[in-house]
Design a protein around this motif. Structure first.
Motif, PDB file in Angstrom:
ATOM      1  N   ARG A   1     -51.297  78.886 -46.974  1.00  0.00           N
ATOM      2  CA  ARG A   1     -52.647  78.720 -46.423  1.00  0.00           C
ATOM      3  C   ARG A   1     -52.542  78.000 -45.093  1.00  0.00           C
ATOM      4  O   ARG A   1     -52.269  76.795 -45.045  1.00  0.00           O
ATOM      5  N   LYS A   2     -52.734  78.745 -44.008  1.00  0.00           N
ATOM      6  CA  LYS A   2     -52.632  78.181 -42.663  1.00  0.00           C
ATOM      7  C   LYS A   2     -53.815  78.679 -41.821  1.00  0.00           C
ATOM      8  O   LYS A   2     -53.653  79.511 -40.925  1.00  0.00           O
ATOM      9  N   PRO A   3     -55.032  78.206 -42.115  1.00  0.00           N
ATOM     10  CA  PRO A   3     -56.202  78.703 -41.366  1.00  0.00           C
ATOM     11  C   PRO A   3     -56.085  78.380 -39.872  1.00  0.00           C
ATOM     12  O   PRO A   3     -55.454  77.391 -39.500  1.00  0.00           O
ATOM     13  N   GLN A   4     -56.669  79.226 -39.061  1.00  0.00           N
ATOM     14  CA  GLN A   4     -56.666  79.032 -37.600  1.00  0.00           C
ATOM     15  C   GLN A   4     -55.257  78.958 -36.993  1.00  0.00           C
ATOM     16  O   GLN A   4     -55.012  78.200 -36.046  1.00  0.00           O
ATOM     17  N   THR A   5     -54.315  79.696 -37.573  1.00  0.00           N
ATOM     18  CA  THR A   5     -52.983  79.770 -36.960  1.00  0.00           C
ATOM     19  C   THR A   5     -52.622  81.243 -36.768  1.00  0.00           C
ATOM     20  O   THR A   5     -53.109  82.109 -37.480  1.00  0.00           O
ATOM     21  N   SER A   6     -51.757  81.486 -35.808  1.00  0.00           N
ATOM     22  CA  SER A   6     -51.356  82.860 -35.508  1.00  0.00           C
ATOM     23  C   SER A   6     -50.461  83.414 -36.621  1.00  0.00           C
ATOM     24  O   SER A   6     -49.580  82.706 -37.127  1.00  0.00           O
ATOM     25  N   PRO A   7     -50.668  84.695 -37.009  1.00  0.00           N
ATOM     26  CA  PRO A   7     -49.843  85.277 -38.070  1.00  0.00           C
ATOM     27  C   PRO A   7     -48.347  85.329 -37.745  1.00  0.00           C
ATOM     28  O   PRO A   7     -47.518  85.401 -38.631  1.00  0.00           O
ATOM     29  N   VAL A   8     -48.007  85.260 -36.455  1.00  0.00           N
ATOM     30  CA  VAL A   8     -46.587  85.310 -36.092  1.00  0.00           C
ATOM     31  C   VAL A   8     -45.823  84.126 -36.685  1.00  0.00           C
ATOM     32  O   VAL A   8     -44.650  84.237 -37.055  1.00  0.00           O
ATOM     33  N   TYR A   9     -46.503  82.978 -36.821  1.00  0.00           N
ATOM     34  CA  TYR A   9     -45.847  81.799 -37.412  1.00  0.00           C
ATOM     35  C   TYR A   9     -45.636  81.976 -38.910  1.00  0.00           C
ATOM     36  O   TYR A   9     -44.637  81.531 -39.469  1.00  0.00           O
TER      37      TYR A   9
ATOM     38  N   GLU B   1     -47.714  93.137 -48.322  1.00  0.00           N
ATOM     39  CA  GLU B   1     -46.883  94.340 -48.393  1.00  0.00           C
ATOM     40  C   GLU B   1     -45.638  94.205 -47.525  1.00  0.00           C
ATOM     41  O   GLU B   1     -44.546  94.585 -47.918  1.00  0.00           O
ATOM     42  N   GLU B   2     -45.843  93.654 -46.344  1.00  0.00           N
ATOM     43  CA  GLU B   2     -44.745  93.548 -45.376  1.00  0.00           C
ATOM     44  C   GLU B   2     -43.557  92.746 -45.908  1.00  0.00           C
ATOM     45  O   GLU B   2     -42.404  93.074 -45.641  1.00  0.00           O
ATOM     46  N   TYR B   3     -43.863  91.687 -46.667  1.00  0.00           N
ATOM     47  CA  TYR B   3     -42.794  90.807 -47.144  1.00  0.00           C
ATOM     48  C   TYR B   3     -42.648  90.841 -48.674  1.00  0.00           C
ATOM     49  O   TYR B   3     -41.982  89.993 -49.245  1.00  0.00           O
ATOM     50  N   ASN B   4     -43.297  91.817 -49.290  1.00  0.00           N
ATOM     51  CA  ASN B   4     -43.175  91.998 -50.741  1.00  0.00           C
ATOM     52  C   ASN B   4     -43.544  90.718 -51.502  1.00  0.00           C
ATOM     53  O   ASN B   4     -42.793  90.229 -52.344  1.00  0.00           O
ATOM     54  N   LEU B   5     -44.722  90.180 -51.165  1.00  0.00           N
ATOM     55  CA  LEU B   5     -45.177  88.912 -51.745  1.00  0.00           C
ATOM     56  C   LEU B   5     -45.872  89.136 -53.081  1.00  0.00           C
ATOM     57  O   LEU B   5     -46.130  90.259 -53.493  1.00  0.00           O
TER      58      LEU B   5
ATOM     59  N   ASP C   1     -39.616  75.385 -44.155  1.00  0.00           N
ATOM     60  CA  ASP C   1     -38.910  76.419 -44.934  1.00  0.00           C
ATOM     61  C   ASP C   1     -37.878  75.816 -45.870  1.00  0.00           C
ATOM     62  O   ASP C   1     -37.708  76.270 -47.013  1.00  0.00           O
ATOM     63  N   GLN C   2     -37.188  74.761 -45.419  1.00  0.00           N
ATOM     64  CA  GLN C   2     -36.163  74.106 -46.254  1.00  0.00           C
ATOM     65  C   GLN C   2     -36.804  73.418 -47.457  1.00  0.00           C
ATOM     66  O   GLN C   2     -36.290  73.491 -48.573  1.00  0.00           O
ATOM     67  N   ILE C   3     -37.920  72.744 -47.214  1.00  0.00           N
ATOM     68  CA  ILE C   3     -38.621  72.061 -48.305  1.00  0.00           C
ATOM     69  C   ILE C   3     -39.116  73.073 -49.334  1.00  0.00           C
ATOM     70  O   ILE C   3     -38.911  72.903 -50.544  1.00  0.00           O
ATOM     71  N   ILE C   4     -39.756  74.138 -48.861  1.00  0.00           N
ATOM     72  CA  ILE C   4     -40.293  75.154 -49.771  1.00  0.00           C
ATOM     73  C   ILE C   4     -39.172  75.792 -50.591  1.00  0.00           C
ATOM     74  O   ILE C   4     -39.293  75.963 -51.816  1.00  0.00           O
ATOM     75  N   THR C   5     -38.067  76.128 -49.941  1.00  0.00           N
ATOM     76  CA  THR C   5     -36.930  76.728 -50.644  1.00  0.00           C
ATOM     77  C   THR C   5     -36.404  75.780 -51.716  1.00  0.00           C
ATOM     78  O   THR C   5     -36.147  76.194 -52.858  1.00  0.00           O
TER      79      THR C   5
ATOM     80  N   LEU D   1     -41.860  83.095 -43.384  1.00  0.00           N
ATOM     81  CA  LEU D   1     -41.449  83.981 -44.479  1.00  0.00           C
ATOM     82  C   LEU D   1     -40.033  84.510 -44.283  1.00  0.00           C
ATOM     83  O   LEU D   1     -39.281  84.662 -45.249  1.00  0.00           O
ATOM     84  N   THR D   2     -39.642  84.749 -43.040  1.00  0.00           N
ATOM     85  CA  THR D   2     -38.275  85.236 -42.811  1.00  0.00           C
ATOM     86  C   THR D   2     -37.244  84.143 -43.079  1.00  0.00           C
ATOM     87  O   THR D   2     -36.084  84.443 -43.369  1.00  0.00           O
ATOM     88  N   LEU D   3     -37.670  82.886 -43.010  1.00  0.00           N
ATOM     89  CA  LEU D   3     -36.745  81.769 -43.249  1.00  0.00           C
ATOM     90  C   LEU D   3     -36.621  81.396 -44.730  1.00  0.00           C
ATOM     91  O   LEU D   3     -35.701  80.690 -45.124  1.00  0.00           O
TER      92      LEU D   3
END
Length: 202
Positions: A33-41, A67-71, A16-20, A46-48
Motif C-alpha cells: 500500500r503506497k498511495p500517491q506514489t509512482s507505480p515504477v517504484y 498479473e505482471e508479477y504473479n501476485l 526489500d530486505q526487511i520484507i524478504t 517487487l523485482t527486489l
C-alpha cells in the motif's frame, strides 16, 4: 491466526530486505500500500523481492501489477473500490462496520475490519468497537476466519484479537514503529519484534 503486514506509505532503502526476511520468518501476507506514489517504484520493489514470495503479496493500487508479477491478489478500498474488468484472482476489502463485514465477506476472500483498537500509525483514529460489541459480533458469526483485525495491533493486543475469533491480525504501526529508516543502522529489533508477535499469533 494469520499475520498480515501493511507496508509504510512511502518507500525506503532497505525495505526489500526487511520484507524478504519477514517472509522467511513466517509472514503470511504482505499488503503493498503506497498511495500517491509512482507505480515504477512498486515495480522496482517487487523485482527486489524473491519471486517465490510474490504469491503472498496483495496490491492496494496499480492492480495491473497482480498479473505482471504473479501476485496473490488485489485489495479494494475507498481509493480503488472496483474490481477491474475481466479480473480473476483473490480480492480482499476494507470495512469499518459490522454491517459492511456481513455484506462484503460473502463476496471477497477476506476483509479488514478497523480500527479494532486505537490506531498506532494514525493519530486520533480511535476504535469505535467495545470488547462487548466484538464478542457479540463473534457470537453472531459476523467475525470469523474471513475477518482480519486492523488498528492498534501490538504485543499487548494481539492475544485479544485471537480470543475474539478473528482469522488474522494486520500489522502496521505496531511493527514499523520499531524501525526508523532515517536513524536505524539495522532492522534486527523489528525482526525480533515480529518473531514475538508470530509466537503470540500461533
Amino acid at each position: 491466526m494469520k499475520l498480515i503486514l501493511i507496508t509504510t506509505p512511502t518507500y525506503f532503502v532497505e525495505e526489500d530486505q526487511i520484507i524478504t526476511t519477514l517472509f522467511e520468518e513466517g509472514l503470511d501476507i504482505l499488503h503493498l500500500r503506497k498511495p500517491q506514489t509512482s507505480p515504477v517504484y512498486a515495480e522496482r520493489l517487487l523485482t527486489l523481492i524473491p519471486e517465490k514470495f510474490h504469491k503472498r503479496i496483495v496490491v492496494h493500487d496499480n492492480f495491473y501489477l497482480k498479473e505482471e508479477y504473479n501476485l496473490r491478489g488485489i485489495h479494494l478500498n475507498a481509493r480503488n473500490p472496483q474490481i477491474p474488468e475481466n479480473y480473476s484472482g483473490q480480492v480482499s476489502a476494507s470495512c469499518h462496520s459490522f454491517e459492511e463485514v456481513s455484506k462484503k465477506k460473502e463476496t471477497y476472500d477476506y476483509v479488514f475490519l478497523s480500527p479494532i483498537f486505537d490506531s498506532i500509525s494514525k493519530e486520533g483514529y480511535q476504535s469505535k468497537f467495545t470488547p462487548e460489541d466484538i464478542r457479540e459480533a463473534s457470537r453472531a458469526g459476523v467475525i470469523d476466519k474471513k475477518v482480519i483485525a486492523l488498528g492498534g495491533i501490538n504485543e499487548d493486543t494481539i492475544l485479544r484479537v485471537k480470543d475474539f475469533g478473528f482469522g488474522g491480525a494486520a500489522l502496521l504501526g505496531g511493527l514499523w514503529g520499531k524501525f526508523d529508516p532515517n536513524l536505524d543502522f539495522n532492522y534486527q529489533e523489528l525482526i525480533r519484534h515480529f518473531q514475538k508477535l508470530k509466537r503470540l499469533a500461533d
